[in-house]
Design a protein around this motif. Sequence first.
Motif, PDB file in Angstrom:
ATOM      1  N   ASN A 254      37.284 -15.788  -8.032  1.00 29.47           N
ATOM      2  CA  ASN A 254      36.964 -15.471  -8.903  1.00 29.47           C
ATOM      3  C   ASN A 254      37.031 -14.271  -9.791  1.00 29.47           C
ATOM      4  O   ASN A 254      36.136 -13.886 -11.082  1.00 29.47           O
TER       5      ASN A 254
ATOM      6  N   GLY B 131      43.533 -11.130 -13.376  1.00 30.20           N
ATOM      7  CA  GLY B 131      42.922 -10.369 -12.289  1.00 30.20           C
ATOM      8  C   GLY B 131      42.113  -8.704 -12.677  1.00 30.20           C
ATOM      9  O   GLY B 131      42.595  -8.358 -13.331  1.00 30.20           O
ATOM     10  N   ASN B 132      42.523  -8.869 -11.221  1.00 29.08           N
ATOM     11  CA  ASN B 132      42.159  -6.957 -11.321  1.00 29.08           C
ATOM     12  C   ASN B 132      42.641  -5.906 -12.211  1.00 29.08           C
ATOM     13  O   ASN B 132      44.345  -6.546 -10.934  1.00 29.08           O
TER      14      ASN B 132
ATOM     15  N   GLU C 288      40.812 -14.016 -11.536  1.00 32.59           N
ATOM     16  CA  GLU C 288      41.904 -13.363 -10.621  1.00 32.59           C
ATOM     17  C   GLU C 288      43.120 -15.190 -11.266  1.00 32.59           C
ATOM     18  O   GLU C 288      43.905 -15.587 -10.839  1.00 32.59           O
TER      19      GLU C 288
ATOM     20  N   ASN D  63      37.224 -10.871 -10.311  1.00 38.98           N
ATOM     21  CA  ASN D  63      38.306 -10.118 -10.806  1.00 38.98           C
ATOM     22  C   ASN D  63      38.633 -10.985 -11.347  1.00 38.98           C
ATOM     23  O   ASN D  63      39.661 -10.555 -12.673  1.00 38.98           O
TER      24      ASN D  63
ATOM     25  N   GLN E 269      42.959 -10.005  -5.373  1.00 39.98           N
ATOM     26  CA  GLN E 269      42.122 -10.276  -6.588  1.00 39.98           C
ATOM     27  C   GLN E 269      43.045 -10.025  -8.364  1.00 39.98           C
ATOM     28  O   GLN E 269      42.512  -9.334  -9.306  1.00 39.98           O
ATOM     29  N   ARG E 270      44.212 -10.318  -8.436  1.00 41.46           N
ATOM     30  CA  ARG E 270      45.037 -10.612  -9.508  1.00 41.46           C
ATOM     31  C   ARG E 270      46.504 -11.531  -9.100  1.00 41.46           C
ATOM     32  O   ARG E 270      46.340 -11.889  -7.573  1.00 41.46           O
ATOM     33  N   THR E 271      46.312 -12.574  -9.850  1.00 35.91           N
ATOM     34  CA  THR E 271      47.773 -12.834  -9.743  1.00 35.91           C
ATOM     35  C   THR E 271      48.812 -12.483 -10.605  1.00 35.91           C
ATOM     36  O   THR E 271      48.521 -11.963 -11.939  1.00 35.91           O
TER      37      THR E 271
ATOM     38  N   HIS F 237      41.928 -17.296  -2.687  1.00 34.45           N
ATOM     39  CA  HIS F 237      42.179 -17.992  -3.850  1.00 34.45           C
ATOM     40  C   HIS F 237      43.366 -18.196  -3.894  1.00 34.45           C
ATOM     41  O   HIS F 237      44.765 -17.263  -3.432  1.00 34.45           O
TER      42      HIS F 237
ATOM     43  N   PRO G 264      40.745 -11.667 -17.622  1.00 30.23           N
ATOM     44  CA  PRO G 264      40.863 -12.566 -17.102  1.00 30.23           C
ATOM     45  C   PRO G 264      41.479 -13.877 -17.308  1.00 30.23           C
ATOM     46  O   PRO G 264      41.185 -15.370 -16.610  1.00 30.23           O
TER      47      PRO G 264
END
Length: 701
Positions: free
Chosen positions: A205, A252-253, A209, A207, A237-239, A189, A257
Amino acid sequence: MFPARLWLVLLAVGCGRIGFEPVAESSLIESPRSVSASGAVSCAVLADGALLCWGDAVHGSLAPTIGDRYMFPTQIGGDLDWAEVSTGAQHTCARKVDGSLWCWGTNTDGQLGDGTTTTRTVPVQVGVATDWTAIFAARRTTCGLRGEGVLWCWGAGGAVGDGTLMPRFEPVPIAAGQTFRTISGRDDHACALDSNDRLWCWGDNGNGEVGDGTLVPARAPLLIGVATWRVVSAGFQRTCGVTAAGALSCWGNGFSPAPQDVAAGVAWTGVSTGGGAICATRDTALWCWGENDYGQLGTGDNFRVATPTEIEPTARFGLVASSQQHTCAVRDRVLVCTGLGARGQLGDGLERWTLSPRTAIPGAWSGLAVSDGAACATATDQTLWCWGANAFGQLGHGITTPEPAPVRVGGVGAWAHVSVKSSGTLGIRTDGTLWQWGAHIGVSSTTPVQLGTETTWSRTDGGSDHACGVQLDRSAWCWGGNISGQLGDGSTVASTTPRRIGTATYDAIAAGYRGTCAIRTDGTLWCWGENSTGQVGDGTTTLRTAPVLVSGSGTWAHVSVGSFHTCGRRTDGSLWCWGANELNQLGDGTFVPRLTPRQIGTDTDWDTVMAAGEHSCATKIDGTLWCWGLNNDGKLGDGTRTSRALPGQLGAGMSWEQVEADSETTCARATAGPIYCFGSNAYGLSGDGSAWSTRFQPVVR
């Protein structure tokens, strides 16, 4: 050992912490223009325009490739006109001051942008454009900005952002009509800030992210909310990002969301999102939190940090690059790194892996088991100790922090036997009860939990997602995953409790990757489960859900099941292997797979054998130790990384009792008691605490 050019002295090793004397100033890297870290690779563009990379070279992300890792930063070519670098772990891209863009490494999805899927070990130019202004390399995609901020991407279908699922082998324009000022991508992503400081994200997406409040993949950039932003960092898996108001938000994770404030009301200036670790800056102060298994936060230990915590408050930090298991930063103008360093990604010049049995794990040990970066051993006083990987609690001491040295398994009672599977451990106490911990189908625990009430267990062995055991009445039992019929009950249905394998009686049983073999009391060998490479040994590649007799005559005394091959010793002392052989793991001097047992040499003095991932090891009755197969991590223990097609002796002058191995590391128990581990040391199996550093250490040239 330590090269002479490195004025670096190891002072202390313990609890994963390593201390050093100061490094000569001429060896330090000061004020780099650009820093990037991903996977087990780190790169930097120096103030003079030189491009250096260090760490894992298996995928060609370091160029030129020599061996499989660099523990010192190595210059890429001789050019001194580099401006920016971004590594995606398996490929790397860099921009020159003339605006040209160059990429190298793995190219299976077209992520190098040269119109092919050919892996490159030296930089190749992406097209002919010379107006690139920013880049990022993600796991399977690459994006860049050209000219006045036009976004271009290429690589794996669905993650490129052009609204399709088609892979793109050359750059294609994304979000027509929009212009952007900064971009960031990781995994599959990506996010970008447009010229009005609005946030756009796209890609996987699962998770949350992407940040649009859903878990639906975004095949083209989506505008996220109405806020304006200073900076954004896409991680695994995250931002995370910093808003124009200076608030730090993540999604994200581990988060929602959609963007949620992590620390509002504070003037944050930057953020770098890695795997489970996040680091952010307030001017020149560095704050980190999240996963810290390998010391990647630089806190001086390897315990998880729940909230942003300032790192080295007296230091002044600049650029920061967070990867999954290590972090690099500019501290007081000097480039430093912390975290896992077993593949050279810290760039501190330390040889954190071992190519031969040289460092003993002291103790009077009576048994040993190894799997997927974790090891356990029983001591002669009937205590049980484990070390290494621990993401699932497989070390059994109540937490999920990896341990660089043996720690005692929790609970009371004396232990007689231990085995380790991919994500969990099994132990038999002296009263015959069976216990398991870590992740198993139907149960997950960081301390031992009894399985059933029987008091008649004698042996167990763990595979990938299943385990098997033998009771005192010689009945054989298996439980766990069963997708390939590895439980041997004629089905492919998983079981959380042991199922008996027919009515036959057995002396020994061995579990591997979705496959099992067992020796009956009459000496015949029977195997079942996965058989795609002939590892069952019945002359076919047909999956077997129930035991079948292994081809050939003779009676068997020992068997070991690896990932895709099997080895065993007959009662006459001869050694036999069969199954996959593309990396010489059978030891017969060829690359030919074998569907039935093939004798290895003519010796008849073999004792035990271990079939691992892509290598094998065995002991002889005279106590000598022999290994063969793939040796990229030094797991053959002969002091080299040269693979062997035939058994080669190691550890000469010592007497060996037992050998165990996983795909990257081999551990052997000496007759005198100590255990030696050699190979990648990625999870600290060497037992000497050298696999990682929990404080930032200087990168040295």
